[in-house]
Scaffold this motif. Structure first.
Motif, PDB file in Angstrom:
ATOM      1  N   ALA A 347      66.619 -37.621   5.150  1.00  0.00           N
ATOM      2  CA  ALA A 347      66.642 -38.706   6.457  1.00  0.00           C
ATOM      3  C   ALA A 347      66.567 -38.038   7.865  1.00  0.00           C
ATOM      4  CB  ALA A 347      67.835 -39.279   6.045  1.00  0.00           C
ATOM      5  N   ILE A 348      66.515 -37.034   7.511  1.00  0.00           N
ATOM      6  CA  ILE A 348      66.213 -35.569   8.982  1.00  0.00           C
ATOM      7  C   ILE A 348      64.572 -35.578   9.480  1.00  0.00           C
ATOM      8  CG2 ILE A 348      67.077 -33.820   9.237  1.00  0.00           C
ATOM      9  CD1 ILE A 348      68.578 -33.230   7.163  1.00  0.00           C
ATOM     10  N   PRO A 349      64.901 -35.909  10.496  1.00  0.00           N
ATOM     11  CA  PRO A 349      63.415 -35.591  11.443  1.00  0.00           C
ATOM     12  C   PRO A 349      62.906 -33.060  11.152  1.00  0.00           C
ATOM     13  CG  PRO A 349      64.283 -37.210  12.039  1.00  0.00           C
ATOM     14  CD  PRO A 349      65.414 -36.769  11.219  1.00  0.00           C
ATOM     15  N   GLU A 350      61.592 -33.827  11.470  1.00  0.00           N
ATOM     16  CA  GLU A 350      61.229 -32.207  11.813  1.00  0.00           C
ATOM     17  C   GLU A 350      61.742 -32.011  12.843  1.00  0.00           C
ATOM     18  OE1 GLU A 350      57.116 -29.853  12.923  1.00  0.00           O
ATOM     19  OE2 GLU A 350      57.552 -31.393  11.611  1.00  0.00           O
ATOM     20  N   GLY A 351      62.600 -30.615  12.869  1.00  0.00           N
ATOM     21  CA  GLY A 351      63.326 -29.909  14.050  1.00  0.00           C
ATOM     22  C   GLY A 351      64.782 -30.400  14.097  1.00  0.00           C
ATOM     23  N   VAL A 352      65.297 -30.710  13.326  1.00  0.00           N
ATOM     24  CA  VAL A 352      66.910 -31.315  13.643  1.00  0.00           C
ATOM     25  C   VAL A 352      67.770 -30.598  12.459  1.00  0.00           C
ATOM     26  CG1 VAL A 352      69.245 -33.104  13.102  1.00  0.00           C
ATOM     27  CG2 VAL A 352      66.376 -34.173  13.816  1.00  0.00           C
ATOM     28  N   ALA A 353      67.375 -30.832  10.976  1.00  0.00           N
ATOM     29  CA  ALA A 353      67.588 -29.410  10.117  1.00  0.00           C
ATOM     30  C   ALA A 353      66.991 -29.464   9.165  1.00  0.00           C
ATOM     31  CB  ALA A 353      69.217 -30.156   9.711  1.00  0.00           C
ATOM     32  N   VAL A 354      67.586 -28.182   8.606  1.00  0.00           N
ATOM     33  CA  VAL A 354      66.589 -27.717   7.373  1.00  0.00           C
ATOM     34  C   VAL A 354      67.757 -27.638   6.144  1.00  0.00           C
ATOM     35  CG1 VAL A 354      66.986 -25.170   8.744  1.00  0.00           C
ATOM     36  CG2 VAL A 354      64.449 -25.936   6.741  1.00  0.00           C
ATOM     37  N   LEU A 355      67.209 -27.959   4.819  1.00  0.00           N
ATOM     38  CA  LEU A 355      67.611 -27.459   3.287  1.00  0.00           C
ATOM     39  C   LEU A 355      67.716 -26.640   3.066  1.00  0.00           C
ATOM     40  CD1 LEU A 355      69.178 -29.067   1.666  1.00  0.00           C
ATOM     41  CD2 LEU A 355      66.995 -29.627   0.186  1.00  0.00           C
ATOM     42  N   VAL A 356      68.614 -25.466   3.673  1.00  0.00           N
ATOM     43  CA  VAL A 356      68.234 -24.118   2.555  1.00  0.00           C
ATOM     44  C   VAL A 356      68.647 -24.096   1.222  1.00  0.00           C
ATOM     45  CG1 VAL A 356      68.553 -23.658   4.817  1.00  0.00           C
ATOM     46  CG2 VAL A 356      70.612 -23.917   3.743  1.00  0.00           C
ATOM     47  N   ASP A 357      68.891 -23.335   0.147  1.00  0.00           N
ATOM     48  CA  ASP A 357      68.916 -22.646  -1.092  1.00  0.00           C
ATOM     49  C   ASP A 357      69.919 -21.749  -0.864  1.00  0.00           C
ATOM     50  OD1 ASP A 357      68.039 -19.992  -0.702  1.00  0.00           O
ATOM     51  OD2 ASP A 357      66.188 -20.654  -2.213  1.00  0.00           O
ATOM     52  N   ARG A 358      70.999 -21.765  -2.317  1.00  0.00           N
ATOM     53  CA  ARG A 358      72.039 -20.158  -1.864  1.00  0.00           C
ATOM     54  C   ARG A 358      71.657 -19.201  -1.909  1.00  0.00           C
ATOM     55  NH1 ARG A 358      73.827 -21.654  -8.296  1.00  0.00           N
ATOM     56  NH2 ARG A 358      71.550 -21.131  -8.708  1.00  0.00           N
ATOM     57  N   ARG A 359      70.364 -18.419  -2.015  1.00  0.00           N
ATOM     58  CA  ARG A 359      70.560 -17.702  -1.281  1.00  0.00           C
ATOM     59  C   ARG A 359      70.123 -17.445  -0.086  1.00  0.00           C
ATOM     60  NH1 ARG A 359      64.934 -14.214  -3.666  1.00  0.00           N
ATOM     61  NH2 ARG A 359      64.388 -16.134  -2.372  1.00  0.00           N
ATOM     62  N   ASP A 360      70.308 -18.258   0.394  1.00  0.00           N
ATOM     63  CA  ASP A 360      69.323 -18.069   1.847  1.00  0.00           C
ATOM     64  C   ASP A 360      70.669 -19.080   2.979  1.00  0.00           C
ATOM     65  OD1 ASP A 360      66.731 -17.199   2.245  1.00  0.00           O
ATOM     66  OD2 ASP A 360      65.858 -19.193   2.175  1.00  0.00           O
ATOM     67  N   ALA A 361      71.923 -19.692   2.150  1.00  0.00           N
ATOM     68  CA  ALA A 361      72.956 -19.896   2.655  1.00  0.00           C
ATOM     69  C   ALA A 361      73.544 -19.082   3.170  1.00  0.00           C
ATOM     70  CB  ALA A 361      73.143 -21.505   2.266  1.00  0.00           C
ATOM     71  N   THR A 362      73.277 -17.975   1.766  1.00  0.00           N
ATOM     72  CA  THR A 362      74.432 -17.475   1.898  1.00  0.00           C
ATOM     73  C   THR A 362      74.384 -15.891   2.808  1.00  0.00           C
ATOM     74  OG1 THR A 362      75.073 -17.318  -0.762  1.00  0.00           O
ATOM     75  CG2 THR A 362      75.359 -14.250   0.062  1.00  0.00           C
TER      76      THR A 362
END
Length: 582
Positions: A347-362
């Protein structure tokens, strides 16, 4: 791809032919190579915008069909000499990158073109989007979606008449759906006395439809490449609204200060009653709070409210004192897993947020995280007291002791859980606490989910407790230390300080925003006041000023105080505690 239950709209497909942006869908240009000069010649000059706004003693309203690149807005805002409310409707919003490319040649001449390129342009989410510029002098309301839906909601909410119309959609032969007879009828119904219409189109049926709705139409001589454009003046009775000259705002926390500021920026003087305690006491004085999004999937009124509150508030608060733009990572909450987070990400438009995996979140946070997250780059950290005081600093805001805050003018109650005299409201106090612990390597950015964790100088704020019965402060500190240990995988450091406050929480966990007929309310924001109180302030101020709110009618109904009366026809007020309801 856009679907029935998604709020994300299909973006415009744009090519660039020299200095001309061209729509692939409609096979027509957004503007000629002359760009801003063409806007001034076709839309502003025949409507005498500069002269009329020089003489205006109230907000001047321009309504445009076809926001496109936003160039007409930027040029009109530069020409206006008074407060401006620019309302626009767009079915296929440009991608932010295309808009920036289209506006790049005009950024030096028109400051608001630069602001649109620099992050003020709304995301392509269906519904209303509100932005303010130039210390509130210029207000932009863009409706993304079907023009018929937008105009219907606009007509239902708007009481102040439109002063000037810009018909800036693509040519009638290439975009016939916009130029239907119903459009011209809606324009007449929404026009102020003497409203003007200007349009690039000189098509005969456009002139005839305007004339049929009470507009006096003339052709305007244009440059050699196009012989004529259209101008018209509305000769019907028109729509008008008299806004109050002064409004009393009771309660000087974040919601009250934001409400007073929203009123003042619309030219309405606000008396802000602080109860003798000053600005931003109790929960509003929190030294570290996070302005971040709590998304829901789908396109329900609640999902729209949450998304629009974040979109509006993060832009509104961005450059005010007491804010720090450092982004935030949202992790799955204790009651929702990673799958729910993945679903929400759709539900997130481009430019608002990005989904990151566990490695990138760390890597982003600098802690050993075992969960994916949503990175919100525009999230803000708020110093509550500094921020609320900055909102209250305006020439049209007078801060007084409540004993001197005499009634006799419209009143807005921003009193948190204190709803004495309005017993039908289902609002109760809920205590909470955050604690600051020493930390040699605090997180690199704030983290929300399973607690809120905000980095500070060689320390971290951790919280927050939800105390249905107030705890001992030491017990709350222990709970927050355990939250930090679960996130960071090591014990909390030396305890430094705590902040305790009382939130105002409603029975359905939604704020109370709107009027019950006798009074106005902006309260009950719970633990998300940094996100929702600013939007609530803009809703209340807009409605008092006779203009469309920054949300649609379904969202207004969701937040309206009357919802509690309807529920109490089936069951008693669960928060009444022995008092008799009015």
């Amino acid at each position: 791809m856009e679907g029935q239950n998604t709020p994300i709209l299909e973006a415009a497909e744009v090519d660039f032919d020299g200095g001309r942006p061209v729509s692939r869908r409609f096979g027509d240009i957004y503007y000629d190579a002359a760009g801003a000069d063409e806007v001034a010649r076709v839309f502003l000059a025949p409507a005498a915008i500069a002269e009329r706004t020089q003489a205006a003693d109230a907000t001047f309203m321009i309504a445009e069909l076809g926001f496109g690149t936003g160039l007409s807005f930027a040029v009109a805002a530069a020409a206006c000499r008074c407060r401006l409310h620019f309302v626009s409707f767009e079915r296929y919003p440009l991608r932010a990158t295309d808009l920036a490319y289209a506006l790049m040649p005009w950024g030096m001449r028109f400051p608001l073109a630069s602001r649109l390129m620099a992050g003020a342009y709304p995301p392509p989410r269906r519904g209303w989007h509100r932005r303010t510029f130039d210390d509130g002098r210029v207000q932009l309301s863009v409706y993304f979606g079907e023009v018929g839906d937008g105009l219907a909601d606009f007509a239902a909410q708007q009481r102040r008449g439109v002063d000037a119309w810009f018909l800036d959609g693509f040519a009638p032969a290439k975009n016939p759906d916009m130029w239907r007879p119903e459009l011209f009828a809606a324009m007449a119904a929404l026009s102020a006395p003497g409203a003007t219409v200007t349009s690039f189109s000189a098509a005969g049926h456009v002139r005839r439809n305007l004339a049929a709705q009470g507009f006096e139409v003339r052709r305007v001589q244009q440059a050699a490449r196009k012989r004529h454009s259209t101008a018209a003046v509305y000769r019907g009775p028109g729509r008008s609204h008299q806004a109050p000259r002064r409004v009393r705002v009771v309660g000087a926390g974040l919601a009250g200060a934001a409400t007073a500021r929203a009123l003042a920026e619309k030219g309405i003087a606000a008396t802000l009653c602080d109860g003798g305690r000053g600005i931003a006491r109790d929960a509003s004085a929190i030294p570290a709070a996070l302005l971040h999004m709590r998304l829901l999937p789908g396109d329900s009124p609640l999902a729209r409210f949450r998304a629009l509150a974040y979109d509006y508030s993060s832009c509104r608060a961005y450059d005010l004192p007491g804010t720090e733009a450092n982004g935030a990572l949202q992790l799955p909450g204790e009651r929702s897993g990673a799958e729910r987070l993945m679903e929400t990400a759709q539900a997130i438009p481009e430019g608002v947020a990005v989904l990151v995996d566990r490695r990138d979140a760390t890597a982003l946070v600098g802690l050993p995280l075992d969960l994916p997250g949503l990175l919100f780059e525009d999230a803000l950290t708020i110093d509550g007291a500094t921020f609320a005081k900055a909102l209250a600093e305006h020439l049209l805001i007078e801060v007084v002791n409540e004993a001197k805050c005499a009634p006799g003018v419209p009143s807005v109650y921003a009193t948190g859980a204190d709803t004495a005299g309005f017993d039908f409201l289902e609002v109760a106090p809920l205590a909470g606490q955050i604690d600051r612990f020493a930390c040699a390597e605090p997180p690199r950015l704030p983290v929300a989910g399973r607690g809120v964790f905000l980095p500070a100088r060689r320390s971290v704020w951790a919280g927050a407790t939800y105390e249905h019965r107030p705890w001992q402060a030491a017990d709350a500190t222990k709970a927050n230390a355990e939250r930090w240990e679960r996130l960071a995988a090591h014990p909390a450091g030396r305890w430094i300080e705590r902040f305790r406050g009382v939130r105002a929480v409603t029975s359905d966990r939604l704020p109370v925003i709107g009027s019950d007929g006798a009074a106005w309310f902006n309260l009950g924001h719970g633990s998300h006041g940094t996100v929702t109180a600013l939007l609530g302030a803009e809703i209340v101020a807009s409605t008092l000023n006779g203009e469309v709110a920054p949300v649609d009618r379904e969202v207004l109904d969701l937040l309206a105080p009357g919802r509690f009366r309807a529920r109490q026809e089936r069951r008693p007020n669960p928060f009444l505690r022995g008092r008799r309801s009015r």
